[in-house]
Design a protein around this motif. Structure first.
Motif: not given
Ligand code: 13P
Ligand code: SF4
Length: 355
Positions: A53-55, A69-70, A157-158, A267-269
């Motif tokens: 997601n950070y791309m 996310d991871s 993961t988170s 998490s990012t997602s």
């Protein structure tokens, strides 16, 4: 999902439609040509591209067959078809994909792609902790290298840390390397934190008590994410003073007081889903800044307040140009020693079984 375009011009139009609020047109014109070349080469080679997601927005929206996310990317890596797997993320993520796909080639488009958390703990550190807290299961954040996962009982993961910790039938658990994630998880699961002093011979009192079944404990490590460690409660207060209606989302790698001061942590997602589902007009994301750009592209009506002076230098090394070079030159091939991979796979698969 990757954009299917028959020409670089079509790629430009499709990217422009999604990213006109985020990336200037002249840059998009260049990025579209690179993205078109990446997709052509990807098809020729039968490759699959996974993107965290950070791309950067142009990469995230043009060439990735899967994003997430991871946790999601670990699941996808276990089942996605394609060889090579090009992993647009950092090294520990590409290693996880390799561990789950030992027969396939995994490429990381950057020679470095490090992570301050993954670099914070070694397999020797884990062995010392295990000797010190015999019988305590080792729970490793996926932000670790293969050798550390190989010494671990289960990964997290988170997105699933609380669920995994709650699934363990043990008074004392070792949780590494992220001290803040450990503290955030300990608070949510009603456990006390123990931070071992390296080289101290006897277990701490709290751990001894936990071993007697008196207390639930998380033995943590002092790793920090160099990005999330920089956010403070004062940052949140300053943004709230300027934008009283702002909704604050924090990644659980942030310090615990920041997580508590935020309106949502995940998490990012999970953060992306929260913004998607919410009808609030304005958001502050306490995580890598590119993610806010990717959300704006999806939800142009929502305003993202960004603290973009805080960036992940490792994630930012992955660009469309590097992905093209990666496919052209078959670089950088991720290798994990087979016996290490076998042991690490157990810990990752246990995590995937828990959910
Ligand atoms: P997620 O698993 O939430 O995507 O986080 C990965 C990461 O490295 C955050 O900094
Ligand atoms: Fe590692 Fe932090 Fe970068 Fe995530 S943001 S990859 S945890 S350094």
């Amino acid at each position: 999902m990757a954009i299917q375009a028959r020409t670089a011009g079509e790629m430009y139009e499709a990217l422009r439609e999604r990213l006109h609020d985020v990336v200037p047109d002249f840059e998009l014109a260049h990025k579209a040509e690179v993205a078109f070349a990446v997709n052509r080469l990807k098809a020729e080679r039968g490759a699959v591209i996974l993107g965290h997601n950070y791309m950067e927005p142009a990469l995230y929206h043009s060439v990735c067959d899967y994003t997430g996310d991871s946790l999601e990317l670990s699941r996808i890596a276990a089942r996605a078809e394609g060889d090579p797997i090009v992993f647009c993320g950092v090294r520990f993520m590409a290693e996880t994909a390799k561990i789950l796909n030992p027969e396939r080639t995994v490429l990381l488009p950057s020679a470095k792609g490090g992570c301050s958390l993954a670099g914070a703990v070694t397999a020797a550190d884990v062995r010392r902790l295990k000797a010190r807290y015999p019988g305590a299961p080792v729970v490793s954040y996926v932000n670790t290298y293969a050798e550390v996962k190989a010494e671990s009982d289960i990964c997290v993961t988170s997105g699933n840390a609380v669920k995994v910790v709650e699934s363990l039938d043990a008074d004392t658990i070792i949780f590494l390397p992220d001290e803040y994630l450990a503290r955030n998880v300990a608070r949510e699961t009603g456990r006390r934190i123990v931070l071992p002093v390296v080289n101290e011979p006897a277990p701490e009192r709290a751990a001894a008590a936990a071993a007697d079944g008196v207390e639930l404990a998380v033995v943590a490590w002092r790793g920090k994410c160099e990005v999330h460690d920089q956010f403070t409660v004062a940052d949140i207060a300053a943004v709230r003073a300027q934008f009283p209606d702002v909704f604050v989302l924090a990644h659980p790698e942030c310090p615990p007081d920041v997580v508590e001061a935020a309106d949502f942590a995940g998490s990012t997602s999970a953060m992306i889903r929260e913004v998607r589902q919410s009808d609030k007009p304005r958001y502050l994301l306490l995580t890598e800044c590119s993610m806010a750009d990717n959300i704006i592209a999806e939800a142009p009506g929502k305003e993202m307040v960004r603290l973009c002076s805080v960036r992940c230098p490792h994630m930012n090394e992955i660009t469309l140009e590097e992905v093209l070079a990666s496919l052209r030159e078959n670089r950088y091939v991720i290798d994990v020693e087979p016996e290490v991979a076998r042991r690490a796979r157990r810990a990752i698969e246990r995590m995937l079984e828990v959910g």
